[in-house]
Write a protein that holds these residues in place. Structure first.
Motif, PDB file in Angstrom:
ATOM      1  N   GLY A 281       0.774  -1.233   0.000  1.00  0.00           N
ATOM      2  CA  GLY A 281       0.000   0.000   0.000  1.00  0.00           C
ATOM      3  C   GLY A 281       0.808   1.287   0.000  1.00  0.00           C
ATOM      4  N   LEU A 282       2.132   1.217   0.092  1.00  0.00           N
ATOM      5  CA  LEU A 282       2.937   2.442   0.100  1.00  0.00           C
ATOM      6  C   LEU A 282       3.084   3.041  -1.289  1.00  0.00           C
ATOM      7  CD1 LEU A 282       5.768   1.694   2.671  1.00  0.00           C
ATOM      8  CD2 LEU A 282       3.736   3.103   2.958  1.00  0.00           C
TER       9      LEU A 282
ATOM     10  N   VAL B 222      -5.624  -1.939 -14.576  1.00  0.00           N
ATOM     11  CA  VAL B 222      -4.472  -2.721 -14.128  1.00  0.00           C
ATOM     12  C   VAL B 222      -3.823  -1.973 -12.971  1.00  0.00           C
ATOM     13  CG1 VAL B 222      -2.220  -3.658 -14.769  1.00  0.00           C
ATOM     14  CG2 VAL B 222      -4.097  -3.679 -16.419  1.00  0.00           C
ATOM     15  N   LEU B 223      -3.712  -2.624 -11.812  1.00  0.00           N
ATOM     16  CA  LEU B 223      -3.116  -2.017 -10.628  1.00  0.00           C
ATOM     17  C   LEU B 223      -1.960  -2.881 -10.136  1.00  0.00           C
ATOM     18  CD1 LEU B 223      -6.451  -1.082  -8.858  1.00  0.00           C
ATOM     19  CD2 LEU B 223      -4.875   0.497  -9.942  1.00  0.00           C
TER      20      LEU B 223
ATOM     21  N   LEU C 173      -0.116  -7.845  -8.610  1.00  0.00           N
ATOM     22  CA  LEU C 173      -0.599  -7.335  -9.885  1.00  0.00           C
ATOM     23  C   LEU C 173      -2.035  -7.811 -10.053  1.00  0.00           C
ATOM     24  CD1 LEU C 173      -0.096  -5.985 -12.669  1.00  0.00           C
ATOM     25  CD2 LEU C 173       0.644  -8.225 -13.482  1.00  0.00           C
ATOM     26  N   GLU C 174      -2.944  -6.879 -10.310  1.00  0.00           N
ATOM     27  CA  GLU C 174      -4.350  -7.230 -10.511  1.00  0.00           C
ATOM     28  C   GLU C 174      -4.876  -6.548 -11.759  1.00  0.00           C
ATOM     29  OE1 GLU C 174      -6.275  -9.366  -9.031  1.00  0.00           O
ATOM     30  OE2 GLU C 174      -5.083  -9.821  -7.265  1.00  0.00           O
TER      31      GLU C 174
ATOM     32  N   GLU D 267     -11.873  -2.992  -4.814  1.00  0.00           N
ATOM     33  CA  GLU D 267     -11.586  -4.421  -4.803  1.00  0.00           C
ATOM     34  C   GLU D 267     -10.090  -4.674  -4.610  1.00  0.00           C
ATOM     35  OE1 GLU D 267     -12.310  -8.388  -7.550  1.00  0.00           O
ATOM     36  OE2 GLU D 267     -13.354  -6.531  -8.056  1.00  0.00           O
ATOM     37  N   PHE D 268      -9.249  -3.854  -5.217  1.00  0.00           N
ATOM     38  CA  PHE D 268      -7.800  -4.015  -5.088  1.00  0.00           C
ATOM     39  C   PHE D 268      -7.335  -3.761  -3.657  1.00  0.00           C
ATOM     40  CE2 PHE D 268      -3.484  -2.258  -5.145  1.00  0.00           C
ATOM     41  CZ  PHE D 268      -2.800  -3.273  -5.784  1.00  0.00           C
ATOM     42  N   SER D 269      -7.827  -2.694  -3.036  1.00  0.00           N
ATOM     43  CA  SER D 269      -7.362  -2.348  -1.692  1.00  0.00           C
ATOM     44  C   SER D 269      -7.898  -3.310  -0.636  1.00  0.00           C
ATOM     45  CB  SER D 269      -7.745  -0.915  -1.336  1.00  0.00           C
ATOM     46  OG  SER D 269      -9.141  -0.803  -1.160  1.00  0.00           O
TER      47      SER D 269
END
Length: 199
Positions: free
Chosen positions: A27-28, A62-63, A71-72, A90-92
């Protein structure tokens, strides 16, 4: 998977000489971009889940988290701020993201403000200043294509193949502390894949 990785001629490499240290926690530093699916087979059509008709995804968010190497890819029907916010949430997974870096696309900026992520942007129109995100978009494209070629499915299955690629990548065998899936969920799950592509 040579056919899936066919790209244009390579360019000069070695531009990242003085880059920042990679963070040690999730998360940084998160970076993101959109993957635009330009194949005509995916641009039209829909599929059904029960009685609900769902349009095929033509874009994807793409994150990539540098700290956990997660990688998502979230295929969506449109490139709207609403769909981008869904992908960000959803990613976090409810965890805090302290810094988000993007190419300055309006829907990415709007979504980062909505979810409360601190945003910094690259120079608009110059993809080299957002190189990490561009490379991760390319990795998702190649992984999705490799899954389709290895499984023998048509490009209509692309949005499922790319999600499967990122899940398999995030759960691949590493030390338990380095597995992105383990870092995000704090547990291990057996690796399963619907598509077969040896590494």
């Amino acid at each position: 998977c040579v056919g899936a990785k066919a790209q244009r001629k390579g360019k000069f490499k070695g531009a990242l000489i003085h880059q920042e240290a990679i963070p040690k926690e999730r998360g940084l530093q998160v970076t993101g971009d959109h993957l635009i699916n330009k194949r005509i087979q995916n641009a039209t059509g829909s599929y059904f889940i029960g009685d609900e008709e769902i349009p095929c995804a033509t874009t994807a968010v793409v994150l990539y988290d540098r700290g956990s190497d997660e990688l998502e890819c979230y295929p969506k029907a449109t490139k709207s701020a609403e769909h981008t916010v869904e992908a960000f949430k959803e990613f976090s997974g409810g965890a805090e993201v302290k810094s988000f870096y993007s190419d300055g696309a309006p829907e990415l900026e709007s979504a980062s403000r909505t979810v409360g992520w601190m945003l910094s942007t690259s120079t608009p129109g110059i993809s080299q200043t957002n190189g990490l995100a561009e490379r991760k978009v390319r990795e998702c494209k190649e992984g999705g294509r490799a899954n389709l070629i290895q499984s023998g499915l048509s490009f209509d299955w692309y949005e499922f193949a790319v999600r499967d690629y990122t899940f398999t990548r995030n759960t691949e065998e590493r030390e338990a502390s380095d597995c992105p899936y383990f870092i995000k969920h704090a547990l291990l799950r057996s690796q399963t894949s619907s598509f077969w592509c040896p590494r």
